[in-house]
Write an enzyme that holds these catalytic residues in place. Structure first.
Site, mmCIF file in Angstrom:
data_model
loop_
_atom_site.group_PDB
_atom_site.id
_atom_site.type_symbol
_atom_site.label_atom_id
_atom_site.label_comp_id
_atom_site.label_asym_id
_atom_site.label_seq_id
_atom_site.Cartn_x
_atom_site.Cartn_y
_atom_site.Cartn_z
ATOM 1 N N ASP A 47 0.829 -1.210 0.000
ATOM 2 C CA ASP A 47 0.000 0.000 0.000
ATOM 3 C C ASP A 47 0.859 1.254 0.000
ATOM 4 O OD1 ASP A 47 -2.850 1.086 0.427
ATOM 5 O OD2 ASP A 47 -1.676 2.122 1.967
ATOM 6 N N ARG A 48 0.565 2.137 -0.937
ATOM 7 C CA ARG A 48 1.356 3.355 -1.100
ATOM 8 C C ARG A 48 1.150 4.342 0.041
ATOM 9 N NH1 ARG A 48 -0.514 -0.361 -3.666
ATOM 10 N NH2 ARG A 48 -2.383 0.833 -4.184
ATOM 11 N N THR A 49 -0.119 4.570 0.408
ATOM 12 C CA THR A 49 -0.402 5.500 1.500
ATOM 13 C C THR A 49 0.207 5.015 2.809
ATOM 14 O OG1 THR A 49 -2.411 6.479 0.571
ATOM 15 C CG2 THR A 49 -2.257 6.414 2.959
ATOM 16 N N CYS A 83 -3.014 5.034 -10.339
ATOM 17 C CA CYS A 83 -2.988 5.177 -8.878
ATOM 18 C C CYS A 83 -2.341 6.526 -8.606
ATOM 19 C CB CYS A 83 -2.193 4.051 -8.222
ATOM 20 S SG CYS A 83 -1.881 4.326 -6.454
ATOM 21 N N THR A 85 -1.690 8.148 -5.723
ATOM 22 C CA THR A 85 -0.711 8.163 -4.630
ATOM 23 C C THR A 85 0.647 7.650 -5.102
ATOM 24 O OG1 THR A 85 -2.545 7.722 -3.112
ATOM 25 C CG2 THR A 85 -0.324 7.512 -2.225
ATOM 26 N N ALA A 86 0.659 6.703 -6.037
ATOM 27 C CA ALA A 86 1.914 6.149 -6.548
ATOM 28 C C ALA A 86 2.779 7.199 -7.231
ATOM 29 C CB ALA A 86 1.621 5.004 -7.511
ATOM 30 N N THR A 125 -6.184 10.394 -0.965
ATOM 31 C CA THR A 125 -5.760 9.607 0.196
ATOM 32 C C THR A 125 -4.885 10.446 1.123
ATOM 33 O OG1 THR A 125 -3.741 8.830 -0.897
ATOM 34 C CG2 THR A 125 -5.746 7.490 -1.182
ATOM 35 N N LYS A 165 -12.648 0.116 -2.008
ATOM 36 C CA LYS A 165 -11.669 -0.957 -2.176
ATOM 37 C C LYS A 165 -12.213 -2.304 -1.702
ATOM 38 C CE LYS A 165 -7.200 1.488 -2.133
ATOM 39 N NZ LYS A 165 -6.609 0.869 -3.337
ATOM 40 N N CYS A 194 -8.100 10.442 -6.388
ATOM 41 C CA CYS A 194 -7.783 9.067 -6.025
ATOM 42 C C CYS A 194 -8.550 8.209 -7.024
ATOM 43 C CB CYS A 194 -8.210 8.755 -4.599
ATOM 44 S SG CYS A 194 -8.168 6.990 -4.190
#
Length: 239
Positions: A47-49, A83, A85-86, A125, A165, A194
């Site tokens: 998970d990025r966050t 994505c 956040t990525a 996020t 999700k 997001c």
């Protein structure tokens, strides 16, 4: 025609919708006129966050680089990552993979500058908000960013992680309230920043002024490899 590589699975349903958007936006009359797309779906990427906020120790970068290199080996000329956040790792990923990666955040900021936006709300996020990715990109173009308060941000994270999700029904009354709060703070445009929130736009009617960042990314991806349908010239929801 260049070949697009998609670093997918972050999350899986958002990736599936991204592929749908690419197809819808392409100005093609036959199958053969659509662009070549290579998709690598790897939902096991950490998970990025969680990593950005310090709640998870394992970095997602190694896995993303591995996927990107495989897409390059398969013949991808340019990459897209559905994505948001990525994009915190964009520079590192581009360097390690050795291919250009479409920058959804920069493309969105550029689009908003063209639209002469002054105040823009950000729904994203915790990782994206805390990184300041959108805030910095907007400020560089003279646009004032507006973010939810602590309570609303917590509620938004629950919508993203515990509902979308998880494949559960979205509390739309709560979502609309968060959007309204940003409008009340003077935002003219509200970013669905997001890719899980893009699924809300797919399934529900949104207020005038909302802009789906994944649509911005999809349009740029099509422009980079093919031709875009005229109806996608404007992306902000109109009344």
């Amino acid at each position: 025609m260049r070949t697009l590589g998609i670093l997918g699975g972050l999350g899986p349903m958002a990736t599936a919708y991204f592929l749908q958007l690419l197809t819808q936006m392409t100005d093609a009359a036959t199958d053969q006129e659509h662009m070549e797309i290579l998709l690598y779906n790897k939902p096991s990427i950490p998970d990025r966050t969680g990593y950005i906020t310090g709640k998870r120790k394992r970095s997602p970068v190694g896995d993303m680089v591995g996927v990107g290199k495989k897409l390059k080996e398969m013949g991808a000329d340019i990459l897209a990552i559905p994505c948001i956040t990525a994009h915190f790792f964009h520079q590192e990923l581009e360097k390690e993979i050795g291919l250009p990666i479409i920058h959804a955040i920069e493309e969105t900021a550029f689009y908003l500058e063209e639209e002469k936006a002054v105040r823009v709300g950000i729904l994203a996020t915790d990782g994206t908000i805390q990184s300041g990715l959108f805030q910095n990109a907007l400020k560089q173009r003279g646009i004032c960013p507006v973010i939810p308060d602590i309570g609303s941000q917590k509620s938004l994270m629950e919508i993203i992680y515990q509902e979308i999700k998880a494949g559960k029904e979205v509390n739309m009354s709560l979502f609309y309230r968060i959007v309204e709060e940003l409008f009340n703070q003077g935002a003219e445009v509200i970013l669905l920043a997001c890719t899980e929130l893009s699924l809300i736009k797919r399934d529900y009617n949104l207020p005038t002024g909302c802009l789906d960042v994944m649509e911005v990314l999809a349009r740029k991806a099509v422009q980079s490899c093919n031709r875009v349908r005229e109806e996608y010239a404007r992306l902000i929801v109109r009344g």
